[in-house]
Write an enzyme that holds these catalytic residues in place. Structure first.
Site, mmCIF file in Angstrom:
data_model
loop_
_atom_site.group_PDB
_atom_site.id
_atom_site.type_symbol
_atom_site.label_atom_id
_atom_site.label_comp_id
_atom_site.label_asym_id
_atom_site.label_seq_id
_atom_site.Cartn_x
_atom_site.Cartn_y
_atom_site.Cartn_z
ATOM 1 N N ASP A 8 35.112 45.689 34.605
ATOM 2 C CA ASP A 8 33.768 45.170 34.876
ATOM 3 C C ASP A 8 32.834 46.349 35.099
ATOM 4 O O ASP A 8 33.144 47.243 35.898
ATOM 5 C CB ASP A 8 33.770 44.280 36.118
ATOM 6 C CG ASP A 8 34.558 42.989 35.922
ATOM 7 O OD1 ASP A 8 34.996 42.742 34.781
ATOM 8 O OD2 ASP A 8 34.724 42.245 36.893
ATOM 9 N N ASP A 129 32.728 29.564 33.958
ATOM 10 C CA ASP A 129 32.755 30.111 35.316
ATOM 11 C C ASP A 129 32.356 29.002 36.272
ATOM 12 O O ASP A 129 31.241 28.479 36.183
ATOM 13 C CB ASP A 129 31.789 31.287 35.431
ATOM 14 C CG ASP A 129 32.059 32.358 34.379
ATOM 15 O OD1 ASP A 129 33.243 32.610 34.105
ATOM 16 O OD2 ASP A 129 31.097 32.920 33.826
#
Length: 237
Positions: A8, A129
């Protein structure tokens, strides 16, 4: 099942968040290229890359780094975060990215999603998500009124071949995946499911393998030393 180690990115660095909170950022490495090469050396079959700056800003902020990374390793890379127009999808895929993950756009622009699928097929994945059963977009900052099961079924009907499912409340916690959510999805849709969020150790990997899903994304467990990437890859091959 394949293991997808995660990188990330914020400000060009590899970071981990806690439950998707940008204010709870931990830098895990300054050089993402070294991390990617290490993942490659350990036998990674795929690398999961997220532009967190992009997810928040709405465009691919770290595009240059991402494209350079694609030329640095001989491992397929999937990318998500801030990919919200066809030009970006096209540029990423044409320059070596193996799979593009669409989240916000999949919720807000079915026309663009359909166009992407028509052009690139299985190179397009949708990120689901969710928290408390509802899908979130825009860098996990915006709650929708979409139930994650309804959304997944709709994505399948539109021709999506793979989904990446993240329980935001589990992400970065090392509490273990949300198996209940994954099992409900497994029964509902007949597409590839990749689990993300909460993986703690090798036992979690074994449990995920047993429910027969496509993949498992893990970041914090690797960076913290809780999980050996090589062992995880070896037992799932």
């Amino acid at each position: 099942m394949i293991i997808l180690p995660a990188i990330d990115i914020i400000d060009g660095q590899a970071v981990r968040l806690y439950q998707g909170d940008y204010n709870k950022k931990e830098v895990v490495a300054n050089d993402i290229f070294n991390i990617a090469k290490e993942f490659e050396c350990l036998g990674a079959e795929y690398i999961h890359l997220v532009d967190l700056d992009g997810a928040k800003s709405g465009y691919c902020v770290n595009e240059k780094i991402i494209l350079k990374l694609a030329q640095t390793v001989d491992v397929p890379i999937e990318v998500g975060g801030g990919i919200r127009n066809f030009e970006t999808i096209e540029k990423l895929i044409e320059n070596g990215i193996s799979r593009v993950i669409l989240g916000t756009i999949a919720m807000e622009d079915e026309g663009l999603l359909k166009k992407a699928i028509e052009c690139y097929g299985e190179k397009i994945s949708v990120g689901i998500d969710c928290k408390n059963g509802y899908v979130y977009g825009r860098g996990w900052l915006a709650e929708s009124k979409l139930n994650y099961l309804d959304f997944a079924k709709n994505m399948e009907s539109l021709g999506v071949k793979s989904i990446i499912v993240t329980d935001i409340s589990k992400d970065g916690t090392l509490e273990g995946p949300n198996f209940d959510m994954l099992m409900k999805l497994k029964k509902l849709v007949n597409i590839d499911i990749t689990a993300s969020g909460g993986i703690r150790d090798i036992e979690n990997i074994k449990e995920l393998k047993n429910i027969d899903i496509y993949g498992a994304i893990t970041g914090k467990a690797i960076y913290s030393g809780n999980l050996s990437l090589k062992e995880a890859i070896d037992i799932t091959r």
